[in-house]
Motif scaffolding. Structure first.
Motif, PDB file in Angstrom:
ATOM      1  N   LEU A 145       0.897  -0.988   0.363  1.00 46.93           N
ATOM      2  CA  LEU A 145       0.463   0.194  -0.107  1.00 46.93           C
ATOM      3  C   LEU A 145       1.058   1.178   0.163  1.00 46.93           C
ATOM      4  O   LEU A 145       0.202   2.140  -0.616  1.00 46.93           O
ATOM      5  N   MET A 146       1.793   1.433   0.826  1.00 47.93           N
ATOM      6  CA  MET A 146       2.486   2.345   0.912  1.00 47.93           C
ATOM      7  C   MET A 146       3.315   2.696  -0.574  1.00 47.93           C
ATOM      8  O   MET A 146       4.066   3.578  -1.052  1.00 47.93           O
ATOM      9  N   PHE A 147       3.787   1.635  -0.479  1.00 47.29           N
ATOM     10  CA  PHE A 147       4.363   1.527  -2.312  1.00 47.29           C
ATOM     11  C   PHE A 147       3.475   1.929  -3.041  1.00 47.29           C
ATOM     12  O   PHE A 147       5.087   3.173  -3.764  1.00 47.29           O
ATOM     13  N   ILE A 148       2.682   2.107  -3.112  1.00 45.80           N
ATOM     14  CA  ILE A 148       1.825   2.357  -4.631  1.00 45.80           C
ATOM     15  C   ILE A 148       1.293   4.014  -4.416  1.00 45.80           C
ATOM     16  O   ILE A 148       1.884   4.798  -5.531  1.00 45.80           O
ATOM     17  N   SER A 149       1.140   4.066  -3.169  1.00 46.40           N
ATOM     18  CA  SER A 149       0.640   5.129  -2.722  1.00 46.40           C
ATOM     19  C   SER A 149       2.265   6.846  -2.559  1.00 46.40           C
ATOM     20  O   SER A 149       2.259   7.414  -3.822  1.00 46.40           O
ATOM     21  N   LEU A 150       3.309   5.931  -2.067  1.00 46.76           N
ATOM     22  CA  LEU A 150       4.687   6.378  -2.036  1.00 46.76           C
ATOM     23  C   LEU A 150       4.911   6.750  -3.935  1.00 46.76           C
ATOM     24  O   LEU A 150       4.826   8.081  -4.241  1.00 46.76           O
ATOM     25  N   LEU A 151       5.076   6.071  -4.594  1.00 52.53           N
ATOM     26  CA  LEU A 151       5.340   5.666  -5.815  1.00 52.53           C
ATOM     27  C   LEU A 151       4.796   7.497  -7.070  1.00 52.53           C
ATOM     28  O   LEU A 151       5.142   7.875  -7.562  1.00 52.53           O
ATOM     29  N   SER A 152       3.273   6.613  -6.397  1.00 52.03           N
ATOM     30  CA  SER A 152       2.308   7.962  -7.668  1.00 52.03           C
ATOM     31  C   SER A 152       2.453   9.161  -6.879  1.00 52.03           C
ATOM     32  O   SER A 152       2.340  10.067  -7.754  1.00 52.03           O
ATOM     33  N   GLY A 207      -4.884  10.589  -7.582  1.00 56.84           N
ATOM     34  CA  GLY A 207      -5.968  10.314  -6.471  1.00 56.84           C
ATOM     35  C   GLY A 207      -5.165   9.122  -6.509  1.00 56.84           C
ATOM     36  O   GLY A 207      -6.201   7.998  -5.180  1.00 56.84           O
ATOM     37  N   ILE A 208      -4.745   8.245  -6.659  1.00 61.58           N
ATOM     38  CA  ILE A 208      -3.981   6.820  -7.246  1.00 61.58           C
ATOM     39  C   ILE A 208      -3.362   7.115  -5.483  1.00 61.58           C
ATOM     40  O   ILE A 208      -3.053   6.039  -4.960  1.00 61.58           O
ATOM     41  N   ALA A 209      -2.534   7.765  -5.273  1.00 64.01           N
ATOM     42  CA  ALA A 209      -1.740   7.730  -4.026  1.00 64.01           C
ATOM     43  C   ALA A 209      -2.691   8.468  -3.107  1.00 64.01           C
ATOM     44  O   ALA A 209      -2.068   7.755  -1.665  1.00 64.01           O
ATOM     45  N   ILE A 210      -3.583   8.951  -2.491  1.00 61.86           N
ATOM     46  CA  ILE A 210      -4.862   9.250  -1.389  1.00 61.86           C
ATOM     47  C   ILE A 210      -5.468   8.613  -1.720  1.00 61.86           C
ATOM     48  O   ILE A 210      -5.326   7.924  -0.099  1.00 61.86           O
ATOM     49  N   LEU A 211      -5.732   7.337  -2.957  1.00 64.94           N
ATOM     50  CA  LEU A 211      -6.600   5.700  -2.091  1.00 64.94           C
ATOM     51  C   LEU A 211      -5.835   5.357  -1.273  1.00 64.94           C
ATOM     52  O   LEU A 211      -6.280   4.693  -0.416  1.00 64.94           O
ATOM     53  N   TYR A 214      -3.857   4.310   6.169  1.00 58.62           N
ATOM     54  CA  TYR A 214      -4.548   4.978   7.333  1.00 58.62           C
ATOM     55  C   TYR A 214      -4.632   3.835   8.267  1.00 58.62           C
ATOM     56  O   TYR A 214      -4.574   3.437   8.977  1.00 58.62           O
ATOM     57  N   LEU A 215      -6.252   3.435   6.642  1.00 51.92           N
ATOM     58  CA  LEU A 215      -7.061   2.166   7.773  1.00 51.92           C
ATOM     59  C   LEU A 215      -6.139   1.073   8.344  1.00 51.92           C
ATOM     60  O   LEU A 215      -7.348   0.243   9.172  1.00 51.92           O
ATOM     61  N   ASN A 216      -5.335   0.992   7.683  1.00 53.03           N
ATOM     62  CA  ASN A 216      -5.031  -0.402   8.072  1.00 53.03           C
ATOM     63  C   ASN A 216      -3.634  -0.332   9.078  1.00 53.03           C
ATOM     64  O   ASN A 216      -3.372  -0.857   9.815  1.00 53.03           O
ATOM     65  N   THR A 217      -3.812   0.989   9.863  1.00 54.37           N
ATOM     66  CA  THR A 217      -2.464   0.946  10.611  1.00 54.37           C
ATOM     67  C   THR A 217      -3.596   2.072  11.913  1.00 54.37           C
ATOM     68  O   THR A 217      -4.125   1.422  12.093  1.00 54.37           O
ATOM     69  N   ASN A 218      -2.459   3.649  11.890  1.00 55.49           N
ATOM     70  CA  ASN A 218      -3.097   4.101  12.701  1.00 55.49           C
ATOM     71  C   ASN A 218      -3.360   5.812  12.010  1.00 55.49           C
ATOM     72  O   ASN A 218      -2.388   6.009  11.602  1.00 55.49           O
ATOM     73  N   ILE A 219      -3.860   6.571  13.057  1.00 55.36           N
ATOM     74  CA  ILE A 219      -3.521   8.434  12.723  1.00 55.36           C
ATOM     75  C   ILE A 219      -2.740   8.232  12.951  1.00 55.36           C
ATOM     76  O   ILE A 219      -2.427   9.620  12.003  1.00 55.36           O
ATOM     77  N   ILE A 220      -0.968   7.889  13.523  1.00 55.31           N
ATOM     78  CA  ILE A 220      -0.502   8.724  13.297  1.00 55.31           C
ATOM     79  C   ILE A 220       0.160   9.005  11.784  1.00 55.31           C
ATOM     80  O   ILE A 220       0.422   9.644  10.862  1.00 55.31           O
ATOM     81  N   VAL A 221       0.469   7.356  10.871  1.00 50.93           N
ATOM     82  CA  VAL A 221       0.423   7.355   9.632  1.00 50.93           C
ATOM     83  C   VAL A 221      -0.458   8.504   8.755  1.00 50.93           C
ATOM     84  O   VAL A 221       0.024   8.801   7.673  1.00 50.93           O
TER      85      VAL A 221
END
Length: 320
Positions: free
Chosen positions: A43-50, A100-104, A110-117
């Motif tokens: 999830l982070m890989f896709i969001s970060l790269l996008s 949009g991809i990065a935000i999604l 975030y939903l899989n971790t917590n508010i800090i992320v």
């Protein structure tokens, strides 16, 4: 838009500046906490790269829009919008789709971790946008090296490690009645920052080298970057000093056993890094020597990653 034009617009070759810290944070979580979450990693890989592609495309778009000098390598060859005659609607569409991809995928993370992320991610997204966008973008101020070094060098490493250890109580944000409390394990956060220092210095130097190469064009285009404020000679001194800081930090990491002493072998790349510093001092152009900063970054941080990985393997067979 042709694939080649897209890859040039987002400068895919420069994505190593975000992917290397991402991998460093991941391997740090494995080494220090014996933790790895495949879902969060993807999830982070896709969001970060996008999002990294968004910031680069935005930067190229606004450089194109604000350019006063409309000839030369930086304008006619380096910017894909000019070189490949891309239309503005096409470029804007690409930027919005990537955003949009990065935000999604960021929300899913975030939903899989917590508010800090969520909080750190939102701040990072905001900084990435204002880096190129707005009446006074960061890229046109003498702060680009600071923001790129901190957010790409430290924050990416922090988040890419944290998504694997979000349930280890390293950082806690709680709301009790009217009180919002933030608690953190200061020693672990400091250790992670120390681990990130070579990446912080290396990425700041990629930005600094870019700005040194573009001094003349930036003056004409009214981009008042750090080398313009302090002068090219002091900028070159800073460029060299940041690498020395990175190597000193490697020694500190080993001395305080933040990582295995085997990471001291990273010091061997000082020889090619020093040679590249000398070459860059002799000539500073985007076409000929800018890539030396990228090579130095890969040499230092790539070695750091590889050696931490080797130390993990050694620990599994009880050699260290």
């Amino acid at each position: 838009m042709r694939l080649g034009s897209f890859l040039k617009l987002v400068e895919i070759k420069t994505k190593i500046a975000s992917m290397v810290p991402f991998m460093l944070g991941t391997i740090y979580a494995i080494y220090r906490f014996n933790a790895f979450n495949v879902k969060n990693f993807l999830l982070m890989f896709i969001s970060l790269l996008s999002f990294d592609m968004v910031t680069t495309a935005l930067n190229n778009y606004f450089d194109y829009k604000r350019a006063r000098k409309k000839e030369g390598y930086n304008y006619e060859q380096h910017n894909a919008i000019v070189r490949d005659k891309l239309t503005e609607p096409m470029v804007i569409t690409v930027i919005l789709v990537l955003l949009g991809i990065a935000i999604l995928f960021g929300v899913l993370l975030y939903l899989n971790t917590n508010i800090i992320v969520l909080l750190v991610g939102a701040i990072s997204f905001a900084v990435g946008i204002v880096y190129s966008f707005g009446p006074l973008p960061i890229s046109r101020m003498p702060l680009g090296e600071v923001f790129s070094g901190f957010f790409m060098g430290f924050v990416i490493i922090f988040v890419s490690a944290f998504v694997h250890i979000y349930d280890r109580n390293i950082i806690l944000l709680t709301l009790e009645g009217q009180w919002l409390s933030l608690r953190l394990n200061a020693m672990e956060v400091l250790a992670l920052f120390a681990f990130a220092v070579p990446a912080v210095c290396g990425i700041a130097n990629i930005m600094l080298a870019n700005n040194i190469c573009d001094v003349d064009d930036d003056m004409e285009n009214k981009r008042y970057t750090l080398p313009i404020y302090i002068g090219k000679e002091k900028a070159l001194w800073l460029f060299e000093t940041l690498y020395y800081i990175a190597f000193v930090d490697i020694i500190i990491l080993a001395v305080f056993r933040i990582v295995s002493p085997i990471v001291l072998l990273t010091l061997l790349v000082f020889i090619p890094v020093r040679r590249n510093i000398g070459l860059f001092r002799k000539k500073q152009t985007k076409k000929d020597t800018f890539e030396l900063a990228v090579k130095n970054f890969v040499a230092i941080c790539g070695s750091q990653f590889m050696l931490v990985g080797i130390s993990i393997i050694f620990s599994l067979i009880n050699l260290f």
